[in-house]
Design an enzyme around this catalytic site. Sequence first.
Site, PDB file in Angstrom:
ATOM      1  N   THR A 172       0.937  -1.216   0.046  1.00 22.55           N
ATOM      2  CA  THR A 172      -0.054   0.006   0.112  1.00 22.55           C
ATOM      3  C   THR A 172       0.834   1.304   0.112  1.00 22.55           C
ATOM      4  O   THR A 172       2.032   1.267   0.254  1.00 22.55           O
ATOM      5  CB  THR A 172      -0.967  -0.066   1.287  1.00 22.55           C
ATOM      6  OG1 THR A 172      -1.930   1.177   0.940  1.00 22.55           O
ATOM      7  CG2 THR A 172      -0.270   0.376   2.637  1.00 22.55           C
ATOM      8  N   CYS A 213       6.124   1.937  -7.581  1.00 19.13           N
ATOM      9  CA  CYS A 213       5.974   0.976  -6.593  1.00 19.13           C
ATOM     10  C   CYS A 213       5.242  -0.277  -6.900  1.00 19.13           C
ATOM     11  O   CYS A 213       3.722   0.022  -7.050  1.00 19.13           O
ATOM     12  CB  CYS A 213       5.358   1.455  -5.206  1.00 19.13           C
ATOM     13  SG  CYS A 213       5.288   0.208  -4.078  1.00 19.13           S
ATOM     14  N   GLY A 272       2.281   5.018  -7.324  1.00 20.48           N
ATOM     15  CA  GLY A 272       1.518   3.894  -8.301  1.00 20.48           C
ATOM     16  C   GLY A 272       2.445   3.661  -9.465  1.00 20.48           C
ATOM     17  O   GLY A 272       2.516   2.546  -9.990  1.00 20.48           O
ATOM     18  N   THR A 310       1.603  -0.676  -5.193  1.00 21.51           N
ATOM     19  CA  THR A 310       0.591   0.408  -5.103  1.00 21.51           C
ATOM     20  C   THR A 310      -0.052   0.462  -6.535  1.00 21.51           C
ATOM     21  O   THR A 310       0.614   0.415  -7.506  1.00 21.51           O
ATOM     22  CB  THR A 310       1.242   1.873  -4.994  1.00 21.51           C
ATOM     23  OG1 THR A 310       2.114   1.482  -3.625  1.00 21.51           O
ATOM     24  CG2 THR A 310       0.589   2.844  -4.876  1.00 21.51           C
TER      25      THR A 310
END
EC number: 3.4.25.2
Length: 181
Positions: free
Chosen positions: A7, A169, A166, A172
Amino acid sequence: MEQYHGTTIISVRRQTPEGVQVAIGGDGQVTLGNIVVKGTARKVRKLYHGKVLAGFAGATADAFTLFERFEAKLEKHQGHLTRAAIELTKDWRTDRVLRRLEAMLAVADASASLIITGNGDVLEPEQGIVSIGSGGAYAHSAAKALLTNTELSAEEIVRKSLAIAGELCIYTNMHHTVETL
């Protein structure tokens, strides 16, 4: 400080002529090992009558337990964020069941932004930027640059920071939930 995979949570506060803007956002990806099991999870929410923003990184069930405990502490301490965070951390460190919970919380209200960890830490990072999770460093870097070099709102900075995280990662995704005060 241990970072949990799966996350990105980012919170930004910005002082404007109209007052303080506070926003928190998170992505929606939930992983089980190396498999994405859900892409639309809601990891941020408003607590204490809509006056506190909170997000989590870590084990989902553990985080919901912590949200419940934290909200109870907010009620007990009339919404005083720092006091509630310290009291939650005391319980988290001393209670046998809570001690095993594997999650971190990012919380914010109109006066403070904090990271709460199971290690007994209540941290108030500088510049009003709080980030946790595997994409937290990417989002934090983006937010810092945007906060320093643009006039974007706190909400816009959170959205752009999550998008950058995003892209970098693998834990994510691009499904974001953002809450503001």
